[in-house]
Write an enzyme that holds these catalytic residues in place. Structure first.
Site, PDB file in Angstrom:
ATOM      1  N   ASP A  10     -30.308 -17.211 -66.590  1.00  0.00           N
ATOM      2  CA  ASP A  10     -30.383 -18.540 -65.993  1.00  0.00           C
ATOM      3  C   ASP A  10     -31.830 -19.016 -66.058  1.00  0.00           C
ATOM      4  OD1 ASP A  10     -28.876 -20.662 -64.328  1.00  0.00           O
ATOM      5  OD2 ASP A  10     -30.679 -20.302 -63.145  1.00  0.00           O
ATOM      6  N   SER A  11     -32.019 -20.310 -65.984  1.00  0.00           N
ATOM      7  CA  SER A  11     -33.371 -20.852 -65.981  1.00  0.00           C
ATOM      8  C   SER A  11     -34.115 -20.506 -64.701  1.00  0.00           C
ATOM      9  CB  SER A  11     -33.334 -22.378 -66.153  1.00  0.00           C
ATOM     10  OG  SER A  11     -32.605 -22.976 -65.098  1.00  0.00           O
ATOM     11  N   TYR A  42     -34.524 -26.405 -66.373  1.00  0.00           N
ATOM     12  CA  TYR A  42     -34.148 -26.763 -67.738  1.00  0.00           C
ATOM     13  C   TYR A  42     -33.508 -28.151 -67.815  1.00  0.00           C
ATOM     14  CZ  TYR A  42     -34.806 -22.095 -69.880  1.00  0.00           C
ATOM     15  OH  TYR A  42     -35.320 -20.928 -70.394  1.00  0.00           O
ATOM     16  N   CYS A  73     -25.839 -20.522 -66.749  1.00  0.00           N
ATOM     17  CA  CYS A  73     -26.632 -21.736 -66.582  1.00  0.00           C
ATOM     18  C   CYS A  73     -25.913 -22.850 -67.313  1.00  0.00           C
ATOM     19  CB  CYS A  73     -28.030 -21.517 -67.161  1.00  0.00           C
ATOM     20  SG  CYS A  73     -29.067 -22.999 -67.237  1.00  0.00           S
ATOM     21  N   ASN A  74     -25.551 -23.885 -66.597  1.00  0.00           N
ATOM     22  CA  ASN A  74     -24.805 -24.976 -67.222  1.00  0.00           C
ATOM     23  C   ASN A  74     -25.625 -25.706 -68.279  1.00  0.00           C
ATOM     24  OD1 ASN A  74     -21.958 -25.674 -65.940  1.00  0.00           O
ATOM     25  ND2 ASN A  74     -23.234 -24.827 -64.319  1.00  0.00           N
ATOM     26  N   GLU A 158     -34.372 -25.073 -54.981  1.00  0.00           N
ATOM     27  CA  GLU A 158     -35.295 -24.017 -55.414  1.00  0.00           C
ATOM     28  C   GLU A 158     -36.534 -23.941 -54.526  1.00  0.00           C
ATOM     29  OE1 GLU A 158     -36.136 -23.335 -59.455  1.00  0.00           O
ATOM     30  OE2 GLU A 158     -34.068 -22.678 -59.751  1.00  0.00           O
ATOM     31  N   CYS A 192     -23.240 -26.935 -61.635  1.00  0.00           N
ATOM     32  CA  CYS A 192     -24.601 -26.393 -61.598  1.00  0.00           C
ATOM     33  C   CYS A 192     -24.548 -25.193 -60.670  1.00  0.00           C
ATOM     34  CB  CYS A 192     -25.605 -27.417 -61.082  1.00  0.00           C
ATOM     35  SG  CYS A 192     -27.275 -26.730 -60.863  1.00  0.00           S
ATOM     36  N   HIS A 194     -26.673 -23.808 -58.913  1.00  0.00           N
ATOM     37  CA  HIS A 194     -27.437 -23.915 -57.668  1.00  0.00           C
ATOM     38  C   HIS A 194     -26.587 -24.502 -56.535  1.00  0.00           C
ATOM     39  CE1 HIS A 194     -30.795 -23.446 -60.400  1.00  0.00           C
ATOM     40  NE2 HIS A 194     -31.639 -23.374 -59.395  1.00  0.00           N
TER      41      HIS A 194
END
Length: 278
Positions: A10-11, A42, A73-74, A158, A192, A194
């Site tokens: 994932d980013s 990203y 990661c989408n 984040e 996503c 997150h």
């Protein structure tokens, strides 16, 4: 062939919500997780940049002995996966595989929507790629898909700012904009990784009849199905219940925030960007 762990990429932190569900369902395998936090997010980056970053990280996983890599990661799945699968794997190692999170989700999302109207909440990059619309069309041509970009949510999450009134404001802004496209939307997909951290807030900001779907368990079940259908790959995976975490940025930050996403204590190692860029 050489055996190795499953790579999960994932980013940043978001893929840990997917890894959490995968480990819960398939605890016997070994896993390596890499968060490219130094270059996150990203979402706003160009297709070419996301592709190059993702390819670099996939090659790193292969060097660690991973025969299978999941792009949790989408944005990476939307902007890089197909090119890697079609153009790069044959050159690097045709026996290895890279999977994403979009296809497993689009294969079953239509089962959740009696009204055949699904809303997608995602990053700018995922929305602009139209990957969900394209893939859903293949499986559910009669399903109407409405997209809503939510560019502020990932930075807020984040930075640990997901439990305050400012985040509530943006959640309401985005859900209102989505429902204004069609008031009969009955299913909202969090596209996503997150967003599961604010799933309850998103659910509370939507009408009572609208259900909110996260991807983690969908991807985990899809991986289980894949390994059952491909025993030749399953046999190449090591099974020692091992978990290793890497980040391209601060390990202290990753451990603190990653533990929230993963739901248990995370201890990471630092990976120098130069080691994946060469």
């Amino acid at each position: 062939m050489e055996k190795g762990p499953i790579g999960v990429f994932d980013s940043g932190y978001g893929g840990l919500t997917v890894l959490k569900e995968i480990v819960h369902l398939l605890p016997q395998y070994d896993y390596i997780y890499l968060g490219d936090n130094a270059r996150a997010p990203y979402g706003p980056r160009s297709f070419e940049t996301v592709y190059q970053y993702t390819l670099q990280c996939v090659k790193w996983f292969f060097k660690q002995g991973c025969p299978l890599v999941v792009l949790a990661c989408n944005t990476a799945s939307a902007k890089a996966l197909r090119t890697i699968q079609q153009n790069d794997l044959a050159k690097i190692d045709p026996s290895k595989r890279v999977l994403g999170v979009i296809r497993p989700t689009t294969e079953i999302i239509g089962q959740y929507s009696p009204a055949k109207k699904v809303g997608i909440m995602a990053t700018n990059g995922t929305v602009q790629s139209k990957s969900y619309q394209i893939e859903i069309e293949k499986f559910y041509p009669d399903l109407e898909v409405y997209q809503q970009a939510c560019p502020v949510l990932v930075p807020l999450i984040e930075n640990g700012e997901y439990d305050n009134s400012g985040t509530d404001f943006f959640i309401k802004k985005y859900t209102n904009a989505l429902m204004m496209q069609d008031k009969n939307i009955d299913t909202v997909l969090l596209a996503c990784t997150h967003y599961p951290l604010i799933k309850e807030k998103i659910q509370a900001s939507l009408p009572d009849n609208v259900q909110v779907i996260a991807q983690g368990s969908i991807v985990a079940n899809s991986l289980l199905d894949y390994l059952q259908r491909h025993p030749e790959m399953e046999e190449r995976l090591t099974k020692n219940n091992a978990l290793n975490f890497y980040t391209t940025d601060s390990t202290d930050d990753f451990d603190q925030n990653g533990s929230v996403f993963f739901g248990q204590t995370v201890r990471s190692k630092h990976l120098d960007l130069n080691s994946i860029s060469c």
